[in-house]
Design a protein around this motif. Structure first.
Motif, PDB file in Angstrom:
ATOM      1  N   ILE A  92       0.849  -1.190   0.000  1.00  0.00           N
ATOM      2  CA  ILE A  92       0.000   0.000   0.000  1.00  0.00           C
ATOM      3  C   ILE A  92       0.886   1.241   0.000  1.00  0.00           C
ATOM      4  O   ILE A  92       0.636   2.202  -0.725  1.00  0.00           O
ATOM      5  CB  ILE A  92      -0.937   0.030   1.232  1.00  0.00           C
ATOM      6  N   GLY A  93       1.951   1.175   0.810  1.00  0.00           N
ATOM      7  CA  GLY A  93       2.866   2.313   0.904  1.00  0.00           C
ATOM      8  C   GLY A  93       3.467   2.654  -0.446  1.00  0.00           C
ATOM      9  O   GLY A  93       3.543   3.826  -0.829  1.00  0.00           O
ATOM     10  N   ILE A  94       3.885   1.636  -1.177  1.00  0.00           N
ATOM     11  CA  ILE A  94       4.460   1.878  -2.508  1.00  0.00           C
ATOM     12  C   ILE A  94       3.417   2.486  -3.432  1.00  0.00           C
ATOM     13  O   ILE A  94       3.681   3.457  -4.150  1.00  0.00           O
ATOM     14  CB  ILE A  94       5.013   0.551  -3.090  1.00  0.00           C
ATOM     15  N   LEU A  95       2.197   1.936  -3.343  1.00  0.00           N
ATOM     16  CA  LEU A  95       1.109   2.454  -4.161  1.00  0.00           C
ATOM     17  C   LEU A  95       0.816   3.916  -3.818  1.00  0.00           C
ATOM     18  O   LEU A  95       0.645   4.758  -4.712  1.00  0.00           O
ATOM     19  CB  LEU A  95      -0.141   1.585  -3.930  1.00  0.00           C
ATOM     20  N   VAL A  96       0.793   4.222  -2.503  1.00  0.00           N
ATOM     21  CA  VAL A  96       0.545   5.606  -2.077  1.00  0.00           C
ATOM     22  C   VAL A  96       1.602   6.524  -2.684  1.00  0.00           C
ATOM     23  O   VAL A  96       1.287   7.587  -3.233  1.00  0.00           O
ATOM     24  CB  VAL A  96       0.551   5.735  -0.534  1.00  0.00           C
ATOM     25  N   SER A  97       2.873   6.113  -2.615  1.00  0.00           N
ATOM     26  CA  SER A  97       3.943   6.965  -3.143  1.00  0.00           C
ATOM     27  C   SER A  97       3.741   7.218  -4.635  1.00  0.00           C
ATOM     28  O   SER A  97       3.833   8.358  -5.098  1.00  0.00           O
ATOM     29  CB  SER A  97       5.308   6.310  -2.938  1.00  0.00           C
ATOM     30  N   LEU A  98       3.454   6.143  -5.372  1.00  0.00           N
ATOM     31  CA  LEU A  98       3.294   6.303  -6.817  1.00  0.00           C
ATOM     32  C   LEU A  98       2.122   7.225  -7.144  1.00  0.00           C
ATOM     33  O   LEU A  98       2.253   8.158  -7.943  1.00  0.00           O
ATOM     34  CB  LEU A  98       3.087   4.929  -7.478  1.00  0.00           C
ATOM     35  N   VAL A  99       0.985   6.954  -6.504  1.00  0.00           N
ATOM     36  CA  VAL A  99      -0.203   7.763  -6.785  1.00  0.00           C
ATOM     37  C   VAL A  99       0.052   9.223  -6.408  1.00  0.00           C
ATOM     38  O   VAL A  99      -0.330  10.138  -7.144  1.00  0.00           O
ATOM     39  CB  VAL A  99      -1.427   7.199  -6.029  1.00  0.00           C
ATOM     40  N   THR A 100       0.720   9.442  -5.260  1.00  0.00           N
ATOM     41  CA  THR A 100       0.998  10.823  -4.844  1.00  0.00           C
ATOM     42  C   THR A 100       1.849  11.534  -5.885  1.00  0.00           C
ATOM     43  O   THR A 100       1.569  12.686  -6.244  1.00  0.00           O
ATOM     44  CB  THR A 100       1.719  10.834  -3.480  1.00  0.00           C
ATOM     45  N   GLN A 140       3.774   2.669  10.242  1.00  0.00           N
ATOM     46  CA  GLN A 140       4.364   1.739  11.199  1.00  0.00           C
ATOM     47  C   GLN A 140       5.165   0.651  10.493  1.00  0.00           C
ATOM     48  O   GLN A 140       6.267   0.303  10.912  1.00  0.00           O
ATOM     49  CB  GLN A 140       3.250   1.098  12.044  1.00  0.00           C
ATOM     50  N   THR A 141       4.595   0.116   9.403  1.00  0.00           N
ATOM     51  CA  THR A 141       5.262  -0.989   8.713  1.00  0.00           C
ATOM     52  C   THR A 141       6.564  -0.540   8.064  1.00  0.00           C
ATOM     53  O   THR A 141       7.583  -1.226   8.147  1.00  0.00           O
ATOM     54  CB  THR A 141       4.325  -1.575   7.643  1.00  0.00           C
ATOM     55  N   VAL A 142       6.524   0.630   7.412  1.00  0.00           N
ATOM     56  CA  VAL A 142       7.741   1.126   6.774  1.00  0.00           C
ATOM     57  C   VAL A 142       8.824   1.356   7.825  1.00  0.00           C
ATOM     58  O   VAL A 142       9.969   0.928   7.661  1.00  0.00           O
ATOM     59  CB  VAL A 142       7.465   2.438   5.991  1.00  0.00           C
ATOM     60  N   THR A 192       6.944  12.841   6.533  1.00  0.00           N
ATOM     61  CA  THR A 192       8.003  11.868   6.810  1.00  0.00           C
ATOM     62  C   THR A 192       8.398  11.771   8.284  1.00  0.00           C
ATOM     63  O   THR A 192       8.866  10.722   8.717  1.00  0.00           O
ATOM     64  CB  THR A 192       9.274  12.176   6.016  1.00  0.00           C
ATOM     65  N   ALA A 193       8.194  12.847   9.045  1.00  0.00           N
ATOM     66  CA  ALA A 193       8.669  12.832  10.440  1.00  0.00           C
ATOM     67  C   ALA A 193       8.117  11.654  11.247  1.00  0.00           C
ATOM     68  O   ALA A 193       8.868  11.008  11.981  1.00  0.00           O
ATOM     69  CB  ALA A 193       8.376  14.155  11.130  1.00  0.00           C
ATOM     70  N   PRO A 194       6.807  11.342  11.129  1.00  0.00           N
ATOM     71  CA  PRO A 194       6.300  10.210  11.924  1.00  0.00           C
ATOM     72  C   PRO A 194       7.005   8.895  11.583  1.00  0.00           C
ATOM     73  O   PRO A 194       7.160   8.031  12.437  1.00  0.00           O
ATOM     74  CB  PRO A 194       4.817  10.128  11.551  1.00  0.00           C
ATOM     75  N   ILE A 195       7.435   8.737  10.321  1.00  0.00           N
ATOM     76  CA  ILE A 195       8.132   7.505   9.933  1.00  0.00           C
ATOM     77  C   ILE A 195       9.591   7.568  10.373  1.00  0.00           C
ATOM     78  O   ILE A 195      10.135   6.620  10.931  1.00  0.00           O
ATOM     79  CB  ILE A 195       8.083   7.310   8.401  1.00  0.00           C
ATOM     80  N   LEU A 196      10.219   8.729  10.133  1.00  0.00           N
ATOM     81  CA  LEU A 196      11.668   8.807  10.323  1.00  0.00           C
ATOM     82  C   LEU A 196      12.094   8.888  11.786  1.00  0.00           C
ATOM     83  O   LEU A 196      13.095   8.310  12.172  1.00  0.00           O
ATOM     84  CB  LEU A 196      12.228  10.007   9.558  1.00  0.00           C
ATOM     85  N   LEU A 197      11.319   9.621  12.602  1.00  0.00           N
ATOM     86  CA  LEU A 197      11.824   9.882  13.946  1.00  0.00           C
ATOM     87  C   LEU A 197      12.104   8.622  14.771  1.00  0.00           C
ATOM     88  O   LEU A 197      13.169   8.526  15.383  1.00  0.00           O
ATOM     89  CB  LEU A 197      10.918  10.849  14.703  1.00  0.00           C
TER      90      LEU A 197
END
Ligand code: NA
Ligand code: NA
Lengths: 175, 438, 306
Positions: B6-14, B307-309, B347-352
């Protein structure tokens, strides 16, 4: 049709004025709050929420004006490489997408406003401001934003406007 | 569907949606709504308005319009000109003295303004024509201002630091201090490059020909002083325990409005009105992106992508510096396409969590992140500072500006490397002033 | 698959996180085809948004300080009202009293179900002196947790400054704040022992208790079959038992940490607590009774619990 586009533009400009006044008001209230709290050593009751909500309102109400002057920043890489026709098509697609989101948000915001009004919701501070008041600017502002989008699309279709405002896409107008 | 897919799909669509040229705020909103409806059904829209609203109904965000007003009030006056003139009268004997003065003026102005485009505009409006008049090449003149302007988000106050502070629940006051020395470091690096470029090109002759008497040197100081006083005042309010950043910003905004009215006689209602409405435009643009990013972050979290990423990156167990290099590359690319606030909120919620698990300091990382965002401000397709330069000097080609700005971007990369080798550049001052972070 | 969210750090031993994790583990072990996905640290909703998300069925389960929803149901302020809960044993007796039955009826009517009860205690601390009788706070700039406490402390002559608990440390360090009232957990996690001179721990006659139950959306609840509902309720009881055992531990941990840091630790006597309640009678209770439908009765019912 020209009239519709023009009157929407006028309404959006009026929105810009309201939003700017709200920003100015917020500045003054912040300063009043600082004086009361740190110089007169008194408690402040309504100021914090007032400042937050007037800036939220300024954001929603100001957004149709900012759309009118093409001030919402966008990625215009693809349009740069397209010809006149392709650019027009792309602008149409992009604007329709934007309109779709704004209409959804308007509708949802209106429902939230009605819920807050009917439920008698308030903020949970000593001030206890009725929540419909800060919620109202969302359906109004985003509603007018949708209207501005519709006018933009109309102008595109009838060829009154250049897509993506290629000539003057600087949101700061050289300030 | 697996959250990672889903994450990959979100990135592509965005990427596809934003590439259409739709405003970033509405594009992010549209993508969020699309994915929520696709994976959770129409009911998921029940929280649309509330999430969007809550994204900006926050007292810390109040400081954003305030710091913008502060900057735009001063920018509407000839203060920017006075600032670099004052520096120029003292520094003109150096090769490239004027360009160095302009960069210095950018960094002083950055202490008054929270945004980079405002800094760029305030100094560049007078600085670019003056530099060109004195024989500096177009690329160097515009590149220096484009890069110098980016200091606006590194040297406190800073809009991106405010947004980072809210997204990661770190202290905004502390973030501000963390950016101070790195800001000075970048200023020095920029000046160093300008000195070298000017020396190599031999652009110093017309500067050196103009001499300034001591009286002339002293004469400009009183005009610059009030702004230094405001800068000192806001810093005192922030760290002397008088008020919160939002309150300090509000007072600073009012003071700057009053000051430009008194000193530069910008008191006509029409002019004051222009300052307020210009600031309104910029803050509406930024706050709409913040609200939409809140929706985007909600969608990503609700679909468990965030969370998964984060987990799968943490599970990679690569060397922490390799990790940092990858993160920097990712941020750099994101910065090409998106304005800083959107990048940070998305990105902050993923990266931090990853950053902290790898043992990096969140305040140090804020500085590294901000420098990445600074580079993004002067790269196409979305580079807010480029728009500003284009507004000031429309006859200069984008490629010329970019060629001039490229060495400054390299200076920023050097800055990031220096920060990795000597993290104390960012971490020492906050500890010295505020003690160890909680 | 259900979504559970809360505002506290996940996997770091916070009791409320642990309650949710217990429910997740128990439900998974019950083999009723139910899975809980936990979103800690406000990673899904902001703390106060959780309520309406549950009402709308967008969030299934939450560890939720009930007072956060008092803007929608003003009666909930009674669950963060000074002096209504004296100590942890009293809190347990309160859970099954007519007072809490009234509160739970409002929760239910709003479309939310209680899975587990939980009360957390808190105290006072000051940079100047020990906060015991109301006179001891006079003239101090104070941060209070909740509007009802702000009203009472203002009534005692404190000057109130509102801020989130995360801002207390810096405010004390820079001298903006003299005293603060917050939960035992926050006193420890925000390292306030580095700033204060004296701590007033909950003890037997505490003033500050907050109701932070595990709640579930009724919409989600009704979608479940009987076996799943039973499993959730059983898990809720497990979480509640855990909380009952842990709640006092939180207070004693705070006392230990503060003592070790050289902070003086005191508790209020029955008379001192009564003096505060007398002030509350004229301030927070009075306002609550006047403004909230059924407010007077709620206070009376709560005070009637021995
Ligand atoms: Na700045
Ligand atoms: Na860019």
């Amino acid at each position: 049709m020209r009239l519709f586009i023009k009157s929407v533009a006028t309404v959006s400009k009026a929105c810009g004025v309201v939003a700017a006044v709200l920003v100015l008001l917020a500045i003054l209230v912040v300063c009043q709050m600082v004086v009361i709290r740190y110089f007169l050593n008194d408690s402040t009751i309504w100021q914090t929420e007032f400042v937050i909500f007037s800036l939220v309102a300024a954001t929603f109400i100001g957004s149709p004006y900012v759309l009118l002057i093409k001030g919402h920043v966008n990625v215009d890489l693809l349009p740069l490489y397209l010809g006149e026709r392709g650019r027009r098509m792309l602008a149409l697609i992009a604007s329709t997408g934007g309109l779709l989101f704004c209409v959804l948000l308007t509708w949802n915001g209106f429902e939230l406003f009605v819920e807050a009004l009917e439920g008698g919701w308030t903020t949970d501070t000593v001030w206890a401001l009725p929540l419909w008041i800060p919620y109202l600017p969302m359906p109004i502002g985003i509603g007018l934003l949708s209207l501005q989008y519709a006018a933009d699309i109309l102008a595109l279709v009838t060829g009154h406007a250049m897509p993506f405002a290629m000539e003057a896409h600087n949101p700061y107008e050289g300030e | 569907m697996d959250p990672l897919n889903i994450g990959i799909l979100v990135s592509l669509v965005t990427i596809v949606v934003l590439a259409s040229g739709i405003p970033v705020a509405f594009g992010l909103g549209l993508v969020s709504v699309g994915f929520l409806v696709a994976f959770e059904g129409m009911d998921a829209l029940g929280v649309l308005a509330e999430t969007f609203f809550a994204g900006i109904a926050e007292f810390s965000l109040v400081s954003i319009p305030m710091f913008i007003v502060m900057g735009s009030a001063v920018a509407s006056s000839p203060a920017g000109k006075d600032l670099y003139e004052a520096l120029d009268r003292w520094l003109h004997r150096l090769p490239g003295g004027l360009i160095i003065s302009n960069i210095g003026a950018c960094s002083v102005f950055a202490a008054l303004s929270g945004s980079s485009p405002a800094t760029c505009a305030a100094i560049g409006k007078m600085g670019i024509p003056e530099m060109r008049k004195r024989g500096y090449p177009d690329g160097l003149a515009t590149g220096a201002i484009a890069a110098g302007g980016t200091l606006g988000i590194l040297i406190p106050p800073s809009i991106t630091m405010i947004v980072y502070g809210i997204a990661t629940e770190t202290s905004i006051g502390r973030l501000f201090i963390a950016g101070l020395l790195p800001g000075v470091m970048l200023t020095i690096l920029f000046m160093g490059w300008s000195l070298f470029a000017a020396h190599r090109g031999g652009y110093s002759f017309r500067d050196a020909a103009m001499g300034f008497s001591f009286a002339q040197k002293m004469e400009v100081l009183p005009r610059v002083l009030p702004f230094l006083v405001i800068i000192a005042g806001v810093l005192f309010v922030l760290y002397g325990g008088v008020a919160t950043p939002s309150e300090a910003a509000g007072v600073g905004a009012l003071l700057c409005l009053i000051l430009v009215a008194v000193i530069y006689r910008v008191w006509q209602p029409r002019k004051i009105w222009k300052i307020v409405s210009d600031s309104m435009k910029e803050s509406v643009m930024i706050l709409m992106i913040i609200a939409a990013s809140a929706l985007f972050a909600y969608m990503m979290s609700s679909l468990f992508v965030t969370q998964t990423v984060a987990e799968s990156i943490a599970a990679l167990e690569v060397n922490r510096w390799v990790l940092m290099a990858i993160i920097n590359l990712f941020l750099l690319v994101a910065g090409f396409f998106l304005p800083p606030v959107a990048v940070i909120l998305m990105t902050a919620p993923i990266l931090l969590p990853i950053i902290q698990a790898a043992g990096f300091d969140p305040y140090w990382f804020a500085v590294v992140l901000t420098i990445n965002m600074e580079i993004g401000l002067i790269t196409p397709p979305v580079g807010l500072n480029l728009y500003v330069i284009n507004g000031i000097a429309p006859e200069i080609k984008l490629t010329t500006i970019l060629r001039g700005a490229l060495p400054f971007m390299l200076c920023m990369v050097v800055g990031i490397i220096l920060l990795c080798i000597f993290p104390e550049i960012a971490t020492w001052l906050p500890v010295a002033l505020m003690g160890i972070a909680l | 698959q259900l979504k559970a969210s809360h505002q506290w750090p996940g996997g770091k031993g916070d009791v409320r996180d642990e309650m949710v994790q217990i429910i997740a583990r128990e439900v998974a072990a019950a083999n009723v085809d139910l899975e809980l996905k936990v979103y800690p640290g406000k990673s899904l909703f902001k703390p106060k948004e959780q309520w309406s998300a549950m009402v709308k069925g967008q969030l299934d389960i939450s560890a939720f300080p009930l007072d956060y929803a008092s803007g929608r149901h003003p009666q909930f302020s009674a669950t963060l009202m000074p002096g209504l809960v004296k100590n942890h044993d009293h809190a347990l007796r309160l859970n099954n009293s007519p007072f809490m039955q009234d509160i739970k009826k409002i929760i239910n009517d709003a479309g939310v179900v209680v899975l587990a009860d939980a009360w957390l205690a808190g105290g006072f601390a000051s940079k100047k002196n020990c906060i015991l009788e109301p006179e001891s706070i006079k003239g101090q700039v104070t941060r209070a947790a909740g509007p009802a406490f702000e009203q009472m402390m203002a009534g005692a002559g404190a000057s109130i400054s509102s801020m989130p608990s995360s801002a207390i440390y810096q405010a004390m360090q820079t001298g903006v704040l003299d005293a603060a009232n917050t939960s035992s957990g926050s006193f420890v996690s925000y390292r306030l022992y580095e700033q204060v001179k004296c701590l007033t721990a909950p003890g037997d006659h505490a003033l500050w208790f907050m109701y932070e139950p595990i709640l579930m959306s009724k919409r989600s609840w009704e979608k479940l079959n009987k076996a799943q509902q039973d499993a959730l309720m059983a898990a809720g009881r497990k979480a509640e038992d855990y909380m009952t055992a842990e709640a006092k531990g939180l207070d004693s941990k705070m006392v230990d940490v503060f003592r070790k840091a050289g902070v003086e630790v005191v508790t209020m006597s029955a008379e001192q607590a009564q003096a505060w309640k007398d002030i509350a009678q004229d301030t927070s209770y009075k306002l609550f009774s006047e403004k909230v439908p059924g407010g007077k009765e709620l206070i009376e019912k709560a005070l009637a619990v021995d």
